[in-house]
Design a protein around this motif. Structure first.
Motif, PDB file in Angstrom:
ATOM      1  N   PHE A 163       0.824  -1.209   0.000  1.00  0.00           N
ATOM      2  CA  PHE A 163       0.000   0.000   0.000  1.00  0.00           C
ATOM      3  C   PHE A 163       0.862   1.265   0.000  1.00  0.00           C
ATOM      4  N   GLY A 164       2.029   1.217   0.659  1.00  0.00           N
ATOM      5  CA  GLY A 164       2.926   2.357   0.603  1.00  0.00           C
ATOM      6  C   GLY A 164       3.374   2.643  -0.817  1.00  0.00           C
ATOM      7  N   THR A 165       3.750   1.582  -1.549  1.00  0.00           N
ATOM      8  CA  THR A 165       4.154   1.735  -2.946  1.00  0.00           C
ATOM      9  C   THR A 165       2.981   2.166  -3.812  1.00  0.00           C
ATOM     10  N   TRP A 166       1.828   1.575  -3.583  1.00  0.00           N
ATOM     11  CA  TRP A 166       0.631   1.888  -4.378  1.00  0.00           C
ATOM     12  C   TRP A 166       0.212   3.343  -4.194  1.00  0.00           C
ATOM     13  N   SER A 167       0.505   3.906  -3.005  1.00  0.00           N
ATOM     14  CA  SER A 167       0.118   5.298  -2.751  1.00  0.00           C
ATOM     15  C   SER A 167       0.837   6.280  -3.671  1.00  0.00           C
ATOM     16  N   GLU A 168       1.965   5.861  -4.250  1.00  0.00           N
ATOM     17  CA  GLU A 168       2.656   6.705  -5.224  1.00  0.00           C
ATOM     18  C   GLU A 168       1.821   6.877  -6.483  1.00  0.00           C
ATOM     19  N   THR A 169       0.975   5.885  -6.774  1.00  0.00           N
ATOM     20  CA  THR A 169       0.168   5.904  -7.986  1.00  0.00           C
ATOM     21  C   THR A 169      -1.223   6.464  -7.742  1.00  0.00           C
ATOM     22  N   ILE A 170      -1.896   5.975  -6.705  1.00  0.00           N
ATOM     23  CA  ILE A 170      -3.301   6.358  -6.497  1.00  0.00           C
ATOM     24  C   ILE A 170      -3.478   7.482  -5.478  1.00  0.00           C
ATOM     25  N   GLY A 171      -2.398   7.865  -4.791  1.00  0.00           N
ATOM     26  CA  GLY A 171      -2.488   8.916  -3.789  1.00  0.00           C
ATOM     27  C   GLY A 171      -2.479   8.357  -2.380  1.00  0.00           C
ATOM     28  N   ARG A 172      -1.998   9.169  -1.440  1.00  0.00           N
ATOM     29  CA  ARG A 172      -1.871   8.724  -0.052  1.00  0.00           C
ATOM     30  C   ARG A 172      -3.239   8.431   0.572  1.00  0.00           C
ATOM     31  N   ARG A 173      -4.171   9.354   0.423  1.00  0.00           N
ATOM     32  CA  ARG A 173      -5.471   9.202   1.086  1.00  0.00           C
ATOM     33  C   ARG A 173      -6.230   7.992   0.566  1.00  0.00           C
ATOM     34  N   LYS A 174      -6.261   7.821  -0.741  1.00  0.00           N
ATOM     35  CA  LYS A 174      -7.024   6.713  -1.310  1.00  0.00           C
ATOM     36  C   LYS A 174      -6.453   5.365  -0.868  1.00  0.00           C
ATOM     37  N   ALA A 175      -5.125   5.256  -0.810  1.00  0.00           N
ATOM     38  CA  ALA A 175      -4.509   3.997  -0.381  1.00  0.00           C
ATOM     39  C   ALA A 175      -4.878   3.677   1.070  1.00  0.00           C
TER      40      ALA A 175
END
Length: 438
Positions: free
Chosen positions: A303-315
């Motif tokens: 989720f930390g890595t994914w937040s780079e793509t979808i944004g911090r809040r959404k992750a």
């Protein structure tokens, strides 16, 4: 066997032999390694030191959660009375975040981190020799002060040294030092407790002091702090920084109240739940905790890595809400395999949300007080959630005849929803420049 697919005018061959790894898995592994290979030696050493500092800090904290029942038996006290030690640890963490944060902003991240690690290791060792429950509670309060300083100082040192590229990935890995600490505590409990008892466990907890040698020889000061120290004669006051950004600070405190209720509400009583509700041995409890924290480690990184793509809040919101369907499996299963699966999935989601936090808080914090601001907000949130464990235990004792499952279930349902709502109501500054302290 080879299969071909034409995508966007390009033909791609995919090998399907059983002896070869799937392409996606190989790419994920290479990408994971690639993040570290792109760092300089100084950046790698700094990240490793900050990761280990947080891991060993968590290791020392979670030793207590595994030993609650044994300490209660030693001092002939109720479970809820011993959990007062958890409350004091959490309640005094803001004091440490404030004191060590001020030291980090004034004297530098690196020397402050070394002092902090020595302090929490010393108070962990002192806990092993407590002659009474009252003395034990005092040592845990002092440990809480030292524990409270590590996260903010270590995160500031790491993110001021690392490049902006891949910040979400490193945020996830850094935060899951917490899960690694829990994992180490579970391993130590499962293998050593029967030989050394609870006092010996706290002696083992003094070993993190050796990390200071690594920091002293391998880690440099934060370049952002060093440049800021040279360029300004007057250090910005912490109180001024908080007052100037009072709205942001208050939001972060509420956010961290929700987050700490989420993690401690799902973790601190779980070993006691397995011991009391299911009568499992230390080896079984340790095994379930190990599996759960493997899930935590994977969730935080993903989720930390994914937040780079979808944004911090959404992750964060996705991870928090996905924990709710896992509650029945996690709290109401009866067999070891199903409880282990429930623990894996629950901590995958809980620490998945947490994996975004180091980057998110540092990005939202004012540069001049970055050593204090995120850590102090984090630990104040911890303070407001610090009674949760005691309240959970008392509810189980008074309302459910000592059964912990319903209390754990309701806790996660409420706090996961709170995390999602508070996170979504805020803002984010994904990719903010952390290369200066001005």
């Amino acid at each position: 066997m080879l299969a071909s697919a034409r995508l966007g005018g390009c033909t791609k061959s995919i090998t399907t032999e059983d002896t070869e790894f799937p392409e996606e898995e190989t790419q994920a592994t290479m990408e994971f390694i690639g993040h570290f290979r792109r760092l300089t030696a100084v950046q790698r050493n700094t990240f490793i030191a900050c990761f280990l500092g947080w891991s060993l800090d968590a290791f020392d904290f979670f030793i207590l959660t595994f030993c609650v029942s044994a300490i209660a038996a030693q001092f002939q006290a109720r479970i809820s009375a011993v959990l007062g030690a958890v409350f004091l640890t959490l309640a005094f963490r803001p004091v440490g975040a404030f004191l060590f944060g001020m030291m980090a902003d004034r004297f530098g991240r690196r020397p402050t981190l070394m002092v902090d690690i020595i302090a929490y290791s010393a108070f962990e060792l002192a806990s092993a020799f407590a002659p009474s429950l009252k003395a034990f509670l005092i040592t845990r309060a002092l440990f809480g002060i030292a524990m409270g300083g590590e996260w903010g100082v270590g995160a500031a040192l790491a993110f001021e040294t690392l490049p902006a590229e891949g910040r979400g990935f490193f945020s996830g890995v850094l935060q899951e030092g917490y899960a690694v600490g829990y994992l180490m505590a579970a391993l130590a409990y499962g293998t050593a407790f029967r030989f050394v008892g609870w006092r010996g466990m706290f002696v083992i907890g003094a070993l993190p002091a050796l990390l200071v040698i690594y920091i002293r020889t391998k880690v440099d000061e934060s370049p952002a702090w060093a440049q800021g120290r040279v360029s300004r004669k007057v250090q910005t006051g912490v109180s001024k920084g908080v007052l100037t950004f009072l709205g942001t600070f208050a939001f972060l405190v509420v956010l961290m109240f929700a987050f700490n209720s989420f993690s401690h509400g799902s973790q601190d009583l779980y070993p006691t739940f397995l011991q009391k509700d299911h009568k499992f041995t230390p080896q079984t409890v340790g095994l379930i905790a190990i599996i759960a924290n493997i899930g935590a480690l994977l969730g935080g990184i993903l989720f930390g890595t994914w937040s780079e793509t979808i944004g911090r809040r959404k992750a964060i919101v996705i991870a928090a809400l996905l924990s709710i369907p896992v509650i029945p499996l996690w709290a109401y299963s009866h067999s070891v395999p199903m409880l282990a699966l429930g623990g894996f999935l629950m901590q995958f989601m809980v620490q998945g949300a947490w994996g975004v936090i180091p980057a998110h808080l540092n990005e939202l914090s004012p540069p001049a007080v970055r050593g204090t601001f995120p850590g102090f907000a984090y630990q104040l949130g911890n303070f407001f959630s610090s009674w949760n464990g005691v309240k959970q235990a008392r509810l189980a004792e008074q309302r459910y005849g000592g059964v912990f499952a319903p209390v754990l279930a309701w806790t996660v349902l409420l706090v996961a929803s709170l995390v999602a709502v508070v996170t979504w109501s805020g803002r984010e500054r994904r990719g903010a420049d952390l290369s200066n302290t001005k």
